[in-house]
Scaffold this motif. Structure first.
Motif, PDB file in Angstrom:
ATOM      1  N   LYS A   9       4.287 -25.394   6.514  1.00  0.00           N
ATOM      2  CA  LYS A   9       3.406 -24.238   6.455  1.00  0.00           C
ATOM      3  C   LYS A   9       2.036 -24.623   5.897  1.00  0.00           C
ATOM      4  N   LYS A  12       0.122 -26.559   8.507  1.00  0.00           N
ATOM      5  CA  LYS A  12      -0.383 -25.641   9.531  1.00  0.00           C
ATOM      6  C   LYS A  12      -1.650 -24.931   9.049  1.00  0.00           C
ATOM      7  N   HIS A  13      -1.616 -24.439   7.812  1.00  0.00           N
ATOM      8  CA  HIS A  13      -2.780 -23.740   7.259  1.00  0.00           C
ATOM      9  C   HIS A  13      -3.982 -24.676   7.123  1.00  0.00           C
ATOM     10  N   ILE A  15      -4.598 -27.378   8.909  1.00  0.00           N
ATOM     11  CA  ILE A  15      -5.085 -27.644  10.273  1.00  0.00           C
ATOM     12  C   ILE A  15      -5.935 -26.485  10.766  1.00  0.00           C
ATOM     13  N   GLU A  16      -5.450 -25.263  10.592  1.00  0.00           N
ATOM     14  CA  GLU A  16      -6.206 -24.089  11.028  1.00  0.00           C
ATOM     15  C   GLU A  16      -7.544 -23.982  10.298  1.00  0.00           C
ATOM     16  N   THR A  17      -7.546 -24.264   9.016  1.00  0.00           N
ATOM     17  CA  THR A  17      -8.775 -24.200   8.224  1.00  0.00           C
ATOM     18  C   THR A  17      -9.776 -25.253   8.676  1.00  0.00           C
ATOM     19  N   GLU A  19      -9.923 -26.722  11.624  1.00  0.00           N
ATOM     20  CA  GLU A  19     -10.401 -26.382  12.969  1.00  0.00           C
ATOM     21  C   GLU A  19     -11.494 -25.311  12.908  1.00  0.00           C
ATOM     22  N   SER A  20     -11.292 -24.319  12.068  1.00  0.00           N
ATOM     23  CA  SER A  20     -12.280 -23.256  11.924  1.00  0.00           C
ATOM     24  C   SER A  20     -13.579 -23.797  11.331  1.00  0.00           C
ATOM     25  N   TYR A  21     -13.459 -24.600  10.290  1.00  0.00           N
ATOM     26  CA  TYR A  21     -14.643 -25.163   9.655  1.00  0.00           C
ATOM     27  C   TYR A  21     -15.405 -26.070  10.619  1.00  0.00           C
ATOM     28  N   SER A  23     -15.492 -25.906  13.826  1.00  0.00           N
ATOM     29  CA  SER A  23     -16.155 -25.065  14.817  1.00  0.00           C
ATOM     30  C   SER A  23     -17.490 -24.563  14.265  1.00  0.00           C
ATOM     31  N   LEU A  52      -8.157 -34.342  10.558  1.00  0.00           N
ATOM     32  CA  LEU A  52      -7.459 -33.379  11.407  1.00  0.00           C
ATOM     33  C   LEU A  52      -6.542 -34.080  12.412  1.00  0.00           C
ATOM     34  N   LYS A  56      -2.414 -33.676  12.660  1.00  0.00           N
ATOM     35  CA  LYS A  56      -1.737 -33.222  13.868  1.00  0.00           C
ATOM     36  C   LYS A  56      -0.630 -34.161  14.320  1.00  0.00           C
TER      37      LYS A  56
END
Length: 58
Positions: A9, A12-13, A15-17, A19-21, A23, A52, A56
Motif C-alpha cells: 500500500k 502504491k501511494h 508511486i502515485e505521488t 507520478e503526480s509530482y 506530471s 519511480l 514499479k
C-alpha cells in the motif's frame, strides 16, 4: 545505498505521488524562463523518474 521497507500500500501511494509530482514538474520545466533553473528541474525529474522506475519493478 538506501533501502526502504515499504508495504504494498505504501509503495502504491508513493508511486502515485511521484507520478503526480512528475506530471506537475513537466509543466514547471516548460514554463520556466531561467535556463539554469530549468536544468536543475530536469535533473530532479530524471532522478525521480529513476526512483519511480525502480519502485514499479518491486
Amino acid at each position: 545505498m538506501i533501502q526502504l521497507d515499504l508495504s504494498d500500500k505504501e509503495t502504491k501511494h508513493l508511486i502515485e505521488t511521484l507520478e503526480s509530482y512528475l506530471s506537475d514538474l513537466r509543466y514547471e520545466i516548460a514554463d520556466t524562463d531561467s535556463a539554469d533553473f530549468r536544468e536543475r528541474l530536469k535533473e530532479k525529474k530524471a532522478a525521480l523518474e529513476k526512483v519511480l522506475a525502480q519502485l514499479k519493478t518491486i
